[in-house]
Design an enzyme around this catalytic site. Structure first.
Site, mmCIF file in Angstrom:
data_model
loop_
_atom_site.group_PDB
_atom_site.id
_atom_site.type_symbol
_atom_site.label_atom_id
_atom_site.label_comp_id
_atom_site.label_asym_id
_atom_site.label_seq_id
_atom_site.Cartn_x
_atom_site.Cartn_y
_atom_site.Cartn_z
ATOM 1 N N ASP A 72 0.854 -1.182 0.000
ATOM 2 C CA ASP A 72 0.000 0.000 0.000
ATOM 3 C C ASP A 72 0.899 1.244 0.000
ATOM 4 O O ASP A 72 2.120 1.134 -0.117
ATOM 5 C CB ASP A 72 -0.963 -0.018 1.192
ATOM 6 C CG ASP A 72 -0.258 -0.054 2.545
ATOM 7 O OD1 ASP A 72 0.957 0.268 2.623
ATOM 8 O OD2 ASP A 72 -0.918 -0.397 3.534
ATOM 9 N N ALA A 73 0.336 2.390 0.177
ATOM 10 C CA ALA A 73 1.105 3.641 0.129
ATOM 11 C C ALA A 73 2.155 3.732 1.237
ATOM 12 O O ALA A 73 3.144 4.452 1.103
ATOM 13 C CB ALA A 73 0.164 4.842 0.207
#
Length: 146
Positions: A18-19
């Protein structure tokens, strides 16, 4: 079913995270799928060839996953597969994703790897054309149990 777990090495890439650089939870199911496929391949069970010769395919019918610790970008993992139970038309496989020992927080602690995620996956054998359950071919069951 006392065979050791099958192990498949895997590195975490940017696309898996994810980020924040942590593996997105659903990607563990992809990791488990790859490990199961390679486990079957190591036993001489190639899924495309099976479909062509028997008309059957494996499908996932149930999953149960428990997340313990996150994997991160560039981590080296080992993803395992072990047959727990085999029935006439389905089987249950226990799987784990582990952080390789050299990356573990306490490399001198005597533990070989850190458990990140574990689960059980039920896969069924179905007719590829109509997805109706079928009996798993004996040759497959024999390969899995020996």
């Amino acid at each position: 079913m006392d065979k050791p777990d099958f192990s498949w090495p895997l590195r975490v890439y940017w696309e898996d995270t994810d980020a924040g650089g942590i593996v997105f939870y659903a990607n563990y199911l992809k990791f488990f799928e790859r490990s199961r496929t390679e486990w079957l391949r190591s036993l001489g069970i190639e899924q495309q060839r099976l479909k062509e010769s028997t008309g059957g395919i494996f499908v996932v019918s149930e999953t149960s996953v428990r997340y313990l610790r996150p994997a991160r970008l560039d981590d080296e993992l080992v993803v395992t597969a072990r047959l727990v139970e085999a029935g006439r038309a389905s089987m249950i496989i226990r799987q784990q994703a582990l952080l390789k020992a050299e990356h573990a927080e306490n490399p001198g602690s005597g533990t070989s790897a850190t458990l990140l995620c574990e689960g059980t996956i039920r896969i069924g054998w179905v007719n590829a054309s109509n997805l109706q359950p079928m009996r798993i071919p004996a040759s497959i069951l024999d390969s899995l149990k020996t």
